[in-house]
Write an enzyme that holds these catalytic residues in place. Structure first.
Site, PDB file in Angstrom:
ATOM      1  CG  ASP A  34      37.388  -7.799 -12.720  1.00 50.05           C
ATOM      2  OD1 ASP A  34      36.944  -6.865 -13.403  1.00 50.05           O
ATOM      3  OD2 ASP A  34      37.877  -7.635 -11.583  1.00 50.05           O
ATOM      4  CG  HIS A  35      33.182  -6.844 -11.840  1.00 50.24           C
ATOM      5  ND1 HIS A  35      32.710  -7.003 -10.552  1.00 50.24           N
ATOM      6  CD2 HIS A  35      34.482  -6.465 -11.716  1.00 50.24           C
ATOM      7  CE1 HIS A  35      33.677  -6.714  -9.693  1.00 50.24           C
ATOM      8  NE2 HIS A  35      34.757  -6.386 -10.379  1.00 50.24           N
ATOM      9  CG  HIS A  59      36.537  -2.503 -15.212  1.00 51.08           C
ATOM     10  ND1 HIS A  59      36.968  -1.838 -14.083  1.00 51.08           N
ATOM     11  CD2 HIS A  59      36.841  -1.689 -16.267  1.00 51.08           C
ATOM     12  CE1 HIS A  59      37.501  -0.671 -14.438  1.00 51.08           C
ATOM     13  NE2 HIS A  59      37.432  -0.561 -15.746  1.00 51.08           N
ATOM     14  CG  HIS A  72      35.896   1.485 -10.237  1.00 50.89           C
ATOM     15  ND1 HIS A  72      37.034   1.319  -9.485  1.00 50.89           N
ATOM     16  CD2 HIS A  72      35.919   0.480 -11.161  1.00 50.89           C
ATOM     17  CE1 HIS A  72      37.698   0.265  -9.917  1.00 50.89           C
ATOM     18  NE2 HIS A  72      37.053  -0.254 -10.940  1.00 50.89           N
ATOM     19  CG  ASP A 117      35.645  -3.326  -8.601  1.00 59.14           C
ATOM     20  OD1 ASP A 117      34.852  -4.202  -8.216  1.00 59.14           O
ATOM     21  OD2 ASP A 117      36.569  -3.582  -9.380  1.00 59.14           O
ATOM     22  CG  HIS A 119      32.470  -1.995 -12.802  1.00 61.75           C
ATOM     23  ND1 HIS A 119      32.243  -2.874 -11.764  1.00 61.75           N
ATOM     24  CD2 HIS A 119      33.805  -2.074 -13.060  1.00 61.75           C
ATOM     25  CE1 HIS A 119      33.377  -3.441 -11.399  1.00 61.75           C
ATOM     26  NE2 HIS A 119      34.342  -2.978 -12.189  1.00 61.75           N
ATOM     27  CG  HIS A 147      36.886  -7.240  -5.923  1.00 63.45           C
ATOM     28  ND1 HIS A 147      38.024  -6.488  -6.085  1.00 63.45           N
ATOM     29  CD2 HIS A 147      36.367  -7.382  -7.160  1.00 63.45           C
ATOM     30  CE1 HIS A 147      38.187  -6.178  -7.356  1.00 63.45           C
ATOM     31  NE2 HIS A 147      37.180  -6.716  -8.045  1.00 63.45           N
TER      32      HIS A 147
END
EC number: 3.1.26.11
Length: 319
Positions: free
Chosen positions: A66-67, A64, A145, A215, A62, A273
């Site tokens: 941090d990914h 976001h 999510h 997530d 996805h 995670h």
């Protein structure tokens, strides 16, 4: 068996000095497949002495930060390492992945000497199988999510059984392409007679099944997608005392992660995670304990940065 899983990072939100952001790399018979690419992922690759040039496919769960924020660095790294890369890089992710990366490449005037093939996922419309060859395939599953998010299934196809040379000779099957076709699991016609692979091959060996899930909030249907998988790496962001926060932020507790894999009869469960609030070994051990209490008959472990798992028959061994 040449099938390794490398844990590049295990954290969420931001990288810590001893814990990079969640990312996993599969090495499979000389090819590599990267799952998520947060900030500093290339540092993990360097530390573990993994060749970024062998990365064939990058799968993003996805959009976001941090990914995904390490993706541009990997793309630049591949180009700056000389003209050694010949084949294109495939990047898979939800709608927006192409726009994000292309905008950064254009704005920063990034030179790249190879092509990028994008496969953007339109959830519930894109066919589940995203990549496939003779030995394996990659599928996606819809997660729950705050933005569109998917999990990935890396499924090794069953391997044909051992070739019975004596049986082949008794059936007058000549050496060469016909035997190879049978070995690959396909029937042949010889002198007007159909010969099935099962006539000259031993029992097939089941392929391994691996899932990468982060997530997501808990939902009942998730377990159906990973039924009897050999290994599932699954987010365990919070301890159970923060289950309300996990529900609000659409994440999992370690207990819920284990509940999912227990329901699916998963053989091995790797927790990943972790919230940045859990920096002490004591906290991580409590996460593990909560998961093991939920699924006492399952093999559950904490993933760690730098961990490497090697396929061995029907399971993965920590090296």
């Amino acid at each position: 068996m040449n099938f390794n899983i490398n844990i590049l990072g295990t954290g969420g939100t931001r990288p810590l000095h001893n814990r990079y952001l969640t990312s996993v790399l599969i090495e499979y018979h000389g090819e590599s497949f990267l799952f998520d690419c947060g900030e500093a992922t290339q540092m993990s690759l360097r530390k573990q002495k993994i060749s970024w040039q062998k990365i064939k496919v990058i799968c993003i769960t996805h959009l976001h930060a941090d990914h995904i924020t390490g993706l541009l660095g990997i793309v630049m790294l591949m180009a700056q390492s000389g003209d050694t890369r010949k084949e294109p890089l495939t990047i898979i992710g939800p709608i927006g992945i192409k726009k994000y990366l292309d905008a950064n490449i254009e704005l920063l005037r990034v030179h790249k000497n190879y092509d990028i093939i994008y496969k953007e996922i339109i959830i519930n419309k894109t066919e589940p199988i995203l990549y496939e060859d003779k030995k394996k395939r990659i599928e996606y599953i819809k997660l729950k999510h705050s933005i569109e998010c998917v999990g990935y299934l890396f499924i090794e196809k069953d391997k044909p059984g051992k070739f019975n040379t004596q049986k082949a000779e008794s059936l007058n099957i000549p050496k060469g392409p016909i035997r190879k076709t049978l070995q690959e699991g396909h029937e042949v016609i010889l002198n007007g007679k159909k010969i099935l692979p099962s006539e000259i091959l031993g029992e097939s060996q089941k392929g391994l099944k691996f899932a990468y899930i982060t997530d997501t909030a808990y939902f009942e249907e998730l377990s159906t997608h990973i039924k009897n998988f050999n290994l599932v790496i699954i987010e365990s962001t919070f301890k159970n005392d923060l289950k309300d926060e996990a529900k609000k932020k659409l994440h999992l507790t370690a207990k819920l992660a284990a509940k999912i894999t227990k329901k699916a009869n998963v053989y091995q469960t790797g927790l990943i995670h972790f919230s940045e609030r859990y920096t002490l070994n004591k906290d991580l051990c409590e996460l593990l304990d909560e998961a093991q209490q939920e699924y006492p008959n399952g093999e559950i472990f904490l993933t760690k940065d730098g961990m490497r798992l090697k396929a061995n028959k029907d399971k993965f061994i920590i090296k």
